[in-house]
Design a protein around this motif. Sequence first.
Motif, PDB file in Angstrom:
ATOM      1  N   GLN A   1      -4.942   5.370  -4.727  1.00  0.00           N
ATOM      2  CA  GLN A   1      -4.393   6.649  -4.281  1.00  0.00           C
ATOM      3  C   GLN A   1      -4.501   6.730  -2.765  1.00  0.00           C
TER       4      GLN A   1
ATOM      5  N   THR B   1      -5.867  14.168  -2.228  1.00  0.00           N
ATOM      6  CA  THR B   1      -5.517  12.825  -2.717  1.00  0.00           C
ATOM      7  C   THR B   1      -4.197  12.875  -3.471  1.00  0.00           C
TER       8      THR B   1
ATOM      9  N   GLY C   1      -1.820  10.005  -6.033  1.00  0.00           N
ATOM     10  CA  GLY C   1      -1.761   8.663  -6.633  1.00  0.00           C
ATOM     11  C   GLY C   1      -0.576   7.856  -6.126  1.00  0.00           C
TER      12      GLY C   1
END
Lengths: 746, 153
Positions: free
Chosen positions: A149, A157, A159
Amino acid sequence: MSYVLRISRRGFLKTAFSAGALILCARVFPGKALDALAAEEWYPGVYLGIEPDGTVIIVAHRSEMGTGIRTALPMVAADELDADWARVRVVQAIGDPKYGDQNTDGSKSIRDFYAPLRQAGATARLMLERAAAATWGVPAAECRARNHQVVHAGGRTVGFGELVVRAAKQPIPGKDELRFKTPADFRYIGKGVPIVDFDDICTGKGIYGIDARMPGMVYASIERSPVLGGRLTSYDDKEARKVKGVLRTVTIEAAQPPYGFQALGGIAVIATSSWAALRGRQKLKVAWEPGANAGYESESFRTTLLETVRRPQKVVRSIGDVDAVFARGGTIREAEYYVPHLAHATMEPPAAVAEYKNGKVTAWAATQNPQAVQDAVAKAVGIAKQDVICHVTLLGGGFGRKSKPDYVVEAALLSKKVGKPVHVTWSREDDIRHDYYHTVSAMYLKAATDAQGRPTAWLQRCAFPPIPSTFDDSVRYGGDGELAQGWVDVPFDIPNLRAENGPAQSHVRVGWLRSVANIYHAFAVQSFIDELAAAAGRDRIEYFLDVLGRPRTIDFKAEGTKYANYGKPLDQYPWETGRLRRVIEVVAEKSGWAKRKPEKGRALGFAAHRSFFSYLAVVVDVQMDEQGRISIPRVDVAVDAGRVVHPERVRAQFEGAAVFGASLALMGEITAAQGRIQQSNFDDYPVARIGEAPKETHVHIVPSDGLPTGVGEPGVPPIAPALCNALFAITGKRIRQLPINKTKLT
Amino acid sequence: MKKIAFKVNGVARSYSGNPDMPLLWYLRDELHLTGTKFGCGKGLCGACTVHLDGEAVRSCITSMKSVAGKKIVTIEGLSAKGDHPLQKAWKELSVPQCGYCQSGQLMQGAALLKEKPKPTDQEIDDAMQGNICRCGTYERIREGIKQAAGVKS
């Protein structure tokens, strides 16, 4: 039949990736002819793509024959991408020049593709980071890929999969924009990951060339001329065609020299099963005109080669004045060495299936070189290279045999004639009798020594039918590449040194076999230096280091020597004697060389050699009982192979090479009489079994930040001389002709 | 032609072709169980090893007529989930290289462990002497068998 896949070249990537995946290659080459790309060009994208579900797909473009390369190279890209290995899927490439060199040979996969695969990973990583930055409206410098990620400095964050659509719209970054990890940040490089094929291998699901199936395929077994270049004069296939399951017979035109990668020719029995094809073939009545090679006798050829090396030959390296020193007399030693032909004997014999249809060929082959398959098949069946689709299966061993695609050509030619996909499997007898043999060689060495037994002049001559003659039958002298393998580059610091090479003509097909010319060159050189040390009454390793001299970089240019250096520039991959010294010191320590007490029937033997840019030193612990039976309780190998990517697989390669080297040294020999190979299977061409193999091999990897160098082959060359040096220490008998079982030791 | 009945990996099968055909080709060409490998055709290399009523045999020299009424187990049937102690040890120790001979090595090793659950090094070497590995994984094969057997190295 789960392995039936029939996909076109264009379909290949569609099959590997779903619609909507980020595929870098599609963007890197808008409309550019793939064939126009040179191997060194900046093209990170062909190896890597990311699916919207986050699956990272990495293309393995090299062939898996047991080195672990199908895992190790994708692992390099995954590391630089900071991907989670559990979410990486490896896809095997078809033969295609866009991947660069695919000939999985020459111990060069990591050497030549470590950097490109890192670039592929770094490129994708940067594009993902920039895509995340754009999504969040933050500077890209604040975003870092971490474990599949992208993480923002603020803690957010996202992915990899979620970034695919936006990342695909990013411009491809230039090479100068890329950031590479420092070794401290490596997740996988230098540590390793599980081998991707082990689950399949351990459950019998791995698909090799012999296992590949195509719908409607038939099986072929081919009778070939017992003498290279022989011509089929007549045949009677009546009985063969009566065998249930046999469909027909088909002749294949005899190959003409140079034999190259042509099908040898002969007569094929086509059947609905492997066994019917084999049985039908046994019932063929065939007559051959044996041709020009029918006079080949390996025993008398040995004499020819030895006579050649007793006479002055073409000088390939000269330092000082060897003749002047010899003319002065003093202590002079001479020795002659001989190494016979060897067969590869891969556990999986050559095998492939091919279908010729509508002017195109699709093949599934256990091949080290799918692009050579494309070239050779295209030429043989008269189509364009790009119309040959070569899928690569797992290889049941390669050792150089499967760099030559003659068996795939056979399958394609037969399919064209039969109108169905044809599977060709060589029997073991076919494999042993029609190999591209390791060449046969003779070496002559001569040295004058001073009061300490140190050489003041050193002369070496070799002669062997050269591999280039397989491709140009006028060639008689060793190729630059062959002479560079442990012959021209003898590293000893001797003021007067001359290397020569004499001519020899081949009467069988010769080709690369694991470590190639290093096998016989190292055998002679590493035996002879041991002979000189023994004559001087000195410790072998102390003597070797003395003659090796102070650490230096061999300046071939200054001395006027042409040194091929495995096709790479010397400034990039210099010949550094200090690195050889280092591995010698390590192996001496780890093997307990200095502390070893003399023991009846047991001794250590030593050899050190550089090949494929890797530096090796080996100590072999050898035992011999009163009946002359030899066993090898232990081998110590110290290696400097630059940066090591997958240490466990590297150790495995050197363990295996110790067995391979011991096998050829102890029992490997192919002979010919009237042009016919006299061996046929594992009963008369024995290879090392568990009881003959070294019981333990300890591999000591010398830490290095240097460029990664070869590991598949370099472990082989030092084994035979180290073994013979140990046997000399035990018996006082010097073995100068391989295999060892030719010499009575008791 | 008379039918030959037997079991392969627990499944009842029957065969009515040439009774001299080696079991190897039946497994590979007819059942598509290609995990059993061809290596020499003469019982010299062990790549084709399967279990016949629990005993390790070379399927390349085992005729179909000789399997009548017997139970055959191939690498595909060695364990339900690929978790035979040897298969686990093989992966933990990274035994295979090219992998081609390993079906035969595993079947030979499994037959050994059934007969001798705690084999010595010499017993292992004696049992495995017929199985060639050209990649040279012998040391790890020995270790793998010992690990599966719980025998100390």
